[in-house]
Scaffold this motif. Structure first.
Motif, short mmCIF file in Angstrom:
data_model
loop_
_atom_site.label_atom_id
_atom_site.label_comp_id
_atom_site.label_asym_id
_atom_site.label_seq_id
_atom_site.Cartn_x
_atom_site.Cartn_y
_atom_site.Cartn_z
N PHE A 32 0.99 -0.98 -0.53
CA PHE A 32 -0.06 0.03 0.31
C PHE A 32 1.18 0.93 -0.04
O PHE A 32 -0.08 2.22 -0.31
N SER A 33 1.96 1.23 0.17
CA SER A 33 2.99 2.86 1.09
C SER A 33 2.51 3.49 0.96
O SER A 33 2.81 4.74 0.83
N PRO A 34 1.59 3.83 2.59
CA PRO A 34 1.50 4.68 2.97
C PRO A 34 2.30 5.92 3.35
O PRO A 34 3.02 5.62 4.06
N ASP A 35 1.86 6.97 3.68
CA ASP A 35 2.43 8.07 4.12
C ASP A 35 2.80 8.25 5.64
O ASP A 35 3.00 8.55 5.80
N LEU A 36 1.78 7.46 5.72
CA LEU A 36 1.70 7.75 6.74
C LEU A 36 0.38 6.08 8.03
O LEU A 36 -0.37 5.71 7.39
N ASP A 80 3.67 9.72 17.35
CA ASP A 80 2.85 10.49 18.38
C ASP A 80 1.06 9.24 18.29
O ASP A 80 1.12 8.41 17.96
N PHE A 81 0.03 9.64 19.09
CA PHE A 81 -0.19 9.66 19.73
C PHE A 81 -1.98 10.14 19.45
O PHE A 81 -1.86 11.33 19.76
N VAL A 82 -2.92 9.31 19.65
CA VAL A 82 -4.12 9.75 19.95
C VAL A 82 -5.36 9.32 20.85
O VAL A 82 -5.85 8.54 20.40
N MET A 116 -6.85 14.45 15.87
CA MET A 116 -7.22 13.49 14.42
C MET A 116 -6.54 14.16 13.50
O MET A 116 -5.29 14.25 12.95
N VAL A 117 -7.56 14.93 13.18
CA VAL A 117 -6.59 15.42 11.87
C VAL A 117 -5.39 16.69 11.84
O VAL A 117 -4.34 16.38 10.45
N GLY A 118 -6.01 17.23 12.84
CA GLY A 118 -4.00 17.98 13.24
C GLY A 118 -3.31 17.35 12.60
O GLY A 118 -2.12 18.03 12.20
N LYS A 119 -3.21 16.02 13.47
CA LYS A 119 -1.73 15.36 13.81
C LYS A 119 -1.72 14.44 12.07
O LYS A 119 0.08 14.44 11.94
N VAL A 120 -2.61 13.74 11.70
CA VAL A 120 -1.96 13.88 10.57
C VAL A 120 -1.72 14.54 8.97
O VAL A 120 -0.53 14.25 8.59
N PHE A 139 2.35 15.38 9.90
CA PHE A 139 2.86 14.22 9.54
C PHE A 139 3.30 14.10 8.26
O PHE A 139 4.48 13.73 7.96
N ILE A 140 2.07 14.20 7.55
CA ILE A 140 2.44 14.30 5.68
C ILE A 140 2.74 14.90 5.16
O ILE A 140 2.88 14.78 4.39
N ASP A 141 1.67 16.32 5.84
CA ASP A 141 1.97 17.98 5.27
C ASP A 141 2.95 18.58 5.97
O ASP A 141 3.31 19.82 5.53
N HIS A 142 3.55 18.31 6.98
CA HIS A 142 4.38 18.54 7.77
C HIS A 142 3.69 20.15 7.96
O HIS A 142 4.95 21.08 7.90
N GLN A 143 3.07 20.29 8.28
CA GLN A 143 1.98 22.08 8.54
C GLN A 143 2.04 21.66 9.96
O GLN A 143 1.88 20.54 10.62
N PRO A 144 2.50 23.15 11.07
CA PRO A 144 2.37 23.31 12.28
C PRO A 144 0.80 22.71 13.13
O PRO A 144 0.17 22.86 11.82
N LEU A 145 0.74 22.25 14.23
CA LEU A 145 -0.72 21.88 14.82
C LEU A 145 -0.88 23.39 14.65
O LEU A 145 -0.06 23.96 15.64
N GLU A 146 -2.68 23.82 14.40
CA GLU A 146 -3.04 25.00 14.52
C GLU A 146 -3.60 25.04 16.17
O GLU A 146 -4.52 23.74 16.79
N CYS A 147 -3.06 26.21 17.31
CA CYS A 147 -3.68 25.98 18.66
C CYS A 147 -5.39 26.72 18.58
O CYS A 147 -5.45 27.79 18.11
#
Length: 124
Positions: free
Chosen positions: A44-48, A98-100, A109-113, A116-124
């Motif tokens: 499947f070669s997942p990105d995450l 990481d963990f959820v 959950m979406v923020g963590k994905v 890691f996938i898109d290398h975007q920082p989490l929004e607070c």
């Protein structure tokens, strides 16, 4: 090219919801209750990978350790999903990225994905 997420989750309802949410965010997904072989994950070669800590009464952290030892998968981020009180320690010990904690907020959950996938920082 769409990024892909493998969802390994024991609970069919959670699997369906997580898959639907990630597809709505533009990800290719594959969801399974338990992998028959690690070769299926490699193919499947997942990105995450989103990995349930309890897979048909087997500990998901053991699968996480195996994933991290396979050269083709070692760099794939793994996020453990769990209701376990000590999930932070479990994730650290099996080298998960990481963990959820379940029940989870969709945004968390979406923020963590995304992180890691898109290398975007989490929004607070």
């Amino acid at each position: 090219m769409k990024k892909s997420v493998l969802i390994i989750e024991n609970d069919q309802d959670i699997r369906f919801i997580v898959e639907l949410i990630l597809q709505e965010h533009g990800y290719d997904t594959m969801s399974i209750p338990e992998p028959d072989e690690l070769s299926a994950i490699i193919a499947f070669s997942p990105d995450l990978i989103l990995l349930d800590e309890f897979i048909n009464s087997k500990p998901g952290h053991r699968l996480c350790r195996k994933i991290k030892q396979i050269p083709d998968l070692a760099t794939v981020p793994v996020i453990i999903l769990s209701t376990a009180n000590d999930i932070e320690l479990i994730a650290k010990e099996c080298e998960a990225n990481d963990f959820v904690r379940k029940p989870f907020e969709v945004e968390d959950m979406v923020g963590k994905v995304l992180r890691f996938i898109d290398h975007q920082p989490l929004e607070c």
